[in-house]
Scaffold this active site. Structure first.
Site, PDB file in Angstrom:
ATOM      1  CG  HIS A 116     -61.328 -17.264 -10.855  1.00 10.80           C
ATOM      2  ND1 HIS A 116     -62.358 -16.739 -10.099  1.00 10.80           N
ATOM      3  CD2 HIS A 116     -61.877 -18.297 -11.549  1.00 10.80           C
ATOM      4  CE1 HIS A 116     -63.467 -17.417 -10.338  1.00 10.80           C
ATOM      5  NE2 HIS A 116     -63.202 -18.369 -11.210  1.00 10.80           N
ATOM      6  CG  HIS A 152     -60.253 -13.474  -2.765  1.00 11.64           C
ATOM      7  ND1 HIS A 152     -59.839 -14.303  -3.774  1.00 11.64           N
ATOM      8  CD2 HIS A 152     -61.289 -12.760  -3.285  1.00 11.64           C
ATOM      9  CE1 HIS A 152     -60.591 -14.103  -4.846  1.00 11.64           C
ATOM     10  NE2 HIS A 152     -61.485 -13.179  -4.573  1.00 11.64           N
ATOM     11  CG  HIS A 165     -62.131 -18.400  -5.074  1.00 17.08           C
ATOM     12  ND1 HIS A 165     -61.712 -19.102  -6.173  1.00 17.08           N
ATOM     13  CD2 HIS A 165     -62.255 -17.119  -5.495  1.00 17.08           C
ATOM     14  CE1 HIS A 165     -61.608 -18.292  -7.199  1.00 17.08           C
ATOM     15  NE2 HIS A 165     -61.919 -17.080  -6.806  1.00 17.08           N
ATOM     16  CE  LYS A 225     -58.217 -13.704  -8.879  1.00 21.96           C
ATOM     17  NZ  LYS A 225     -59.237 -13.613  -7.854  1.00 21.96           N
ATOM     18  CG  HIS A 262     -64.418  -9.100  -5.086  1.00 29.65           C
ATOM     19  ND1 HIS A 262     -63.900  -8.972  -6.351  1.00 29.65           N
ATOM     20  CD2 HIS A 262     -64.277 -10.417  -4.752  1.00 29.65           C
ATOM     21  CE1 HIS A 262     -63.485 -10.158  -6.784  1.00 29.65           C
ATOM     22  NE2 HIS A 262     -63.697 -11.052  -5.827  1.00 29.65           N
ATOM     23  CG  ASP A 303     -64.506 -14.508  -3.801  1.00 33.58           C
ATOM     24  OD1 ASP A 303     -64.281 -13.366  -4.253  1.00 33.58           O
ATOM     25  OD2 ASP A 303     -64.880 -15.452  -4.521  1.00 33.58           O
TER      26      ASP A 303
END
Ligand code: DOR
Ligand code: ZN
Length: 378
Positions: A171, A48, A209, A134, A50, A282
């Protein structure tokens, strides 16, 4: 003063390894053990991550490429990555930002919307570069405005994913304005995720997460096709770190840090050896000005010290021997990908983290800025 307190807070739990070799404490021997303060493990993956886009890629990608072999790349760009074509182009930009000689592989994802068509799932699977879709509930977090407003609109697409074996990353927070921010994950489990798993009995799901003891239990009691990622910040910090003695915008992420008992449950799960919990940082970079603001963005930039932070957490639990499973085996197994064959070595030697790092034309504050992390990548 705040820095000192944060430092003491995070070190409050004793590293209880003493002089006993850690494999004797945990009952399992690590892959390769040199001494208690050096650990070699199969190169990990980040399930995970970004990376953002544009000129910041050159400042973000190398940190992950130095540590991880592969990473699941989040699609919440502006505009979001909703098509296979957009994901392929984004992948090329990430590859171009790798340091020379790096074999780092971005595993791309698609951003699920109310209108994602089952035919897009076919294209994604055929491309070979898309490894998950996602689900952001609309309004749940950064750049989630185009996310799903009602899961009822997605069932045909989710069924196409189930048929083709494409993972759904979630999420997991409800978004009603009247739900307390500390309860949003808990409510998502029974109201959305439970029914979703029942409605699609073959869909493979990664609950991203985890932040609560309830989510830990939900995954443990869930089906084999349900996995979960855990971030380093949720293993090392609780909401007091964020809010007691001053508000610390660089500790703000979503789902928000929870109570100490939640952190303890997460640490127990991550270090348990259970194969359905795995590493997902994350790491979510935002320019300093967007964090240190009257309305600061959610996201913690951990990429420059990610595996080192996990080593700290596992050392705190006396479970360094279990780091390799969590960081390097469980995620690959869940995603049906081969485990990596090369290794990394971590040495228990403090490394200073700069107060600021370059971020495109701006600057960024990483976790532990101006402080240190206990482990150094050899
Ligand atoms: O803290 C977060 N930051 N949580 C998310 O879900 C998104 C992420 C981001 O993109 O900044
Ligand atoms: Zn994220």
């Amino acid at each position: 003063m705040y820095e000192d307190r944060a430092r003491n807070d995070r070190r409050a739990a004793p590293d209880n390894q003493g002089t006993i070799p850690f494999w004797q404490m945990t009952g399992t021997r690590p892959a390769t053990l040199h001494r208690m303060d050096t650990i070699t493990l199969t190169r990990p993956d980040d399930w995970h991550l970004h990376l953002r886009d544009g000129e910041v890629l050159q400042h973000v990608v190398p940190w992950s490429a130095e540590r991880f072999a592969r990473a699941i790349i989040m699609p919440n760009l502006v505009p979001p990555v909703t098509t296979t074509e957009a994901a392929a182009a984004y992948r090329e930009r990430i590859l171009a930002a790798r340091p020379a000689g790096s074999g780092f592989q971005p595993l791309m994802t698609l951003y699920l919307t109310d209108n994602t068509a089952p035919t897009e799932i076919e294209r994604a699977v055929a491309s070979g570069i898309i490894h998950a879709v996602k689900l952001y509930p609309a309004g749940a977090t950064t750049n989630s405005d185009s996310g799903v407003t009602d899961i009822e609109r997605c069932h045909d697409t989710l069924e196409a994913m189930a048929e083709q074996g494409l993972n759904l990353c979630i999420h997991g927070e409800v978004t009603h304005a009247d739900t307390d921010i500390f309860d949003r994950e808990k409510r998502f489990l029974n109201e959305i995720l439970g029914p979703l798993l029942e409605r699609h009995p073959r869909l493979r799901v990664v609950l991203e997460h985890l932040t609560t003891a309830e989510a830990v239990d939900f995954v443990r009691n869930g089906p084999e096709r349900l996995g979960a990622t855990i971030t380093p910040q949720h293993l090392l910090m609780n909401r007091n770190h964020l809010l007691a003695g001053g508000i610390r915008p660089h500790y703000y992420c979503l789902p928000i840090l929870k109570r100490e008992r939640d952190r303890e449950a997460l640490l127990e799960a991550a270090t348990s050896g259970h194969p359905r919990y795995f590493l997902g940082t994350d790491s979510a970079p935002h320019a300093r000005g967007d964090k240190e603001s009257a309305c600061g963005c959610a996201g913690i930039f951990t990429a420059p010290l990610a595996i080192e932070l996990y080593a700290e957490a596992f050392a705190e639990a006396g479970a360094l021997a279990r780091l390799e499973g969590f960081a390097s085996h469980h995620g690959a197994d869940f995603y049906g990908l081969p485990r990596n064959t090369d290794t990394i070595t971590l040495v228990r030697k403090p490394r200073e983290i700069p107060a600021l790092m370059p971020y495109g034309g701006q600057e960024i504050v990483p976790l532990r800025a101006g402080d240190s992390v206990d482990w150094t990548l050899a």
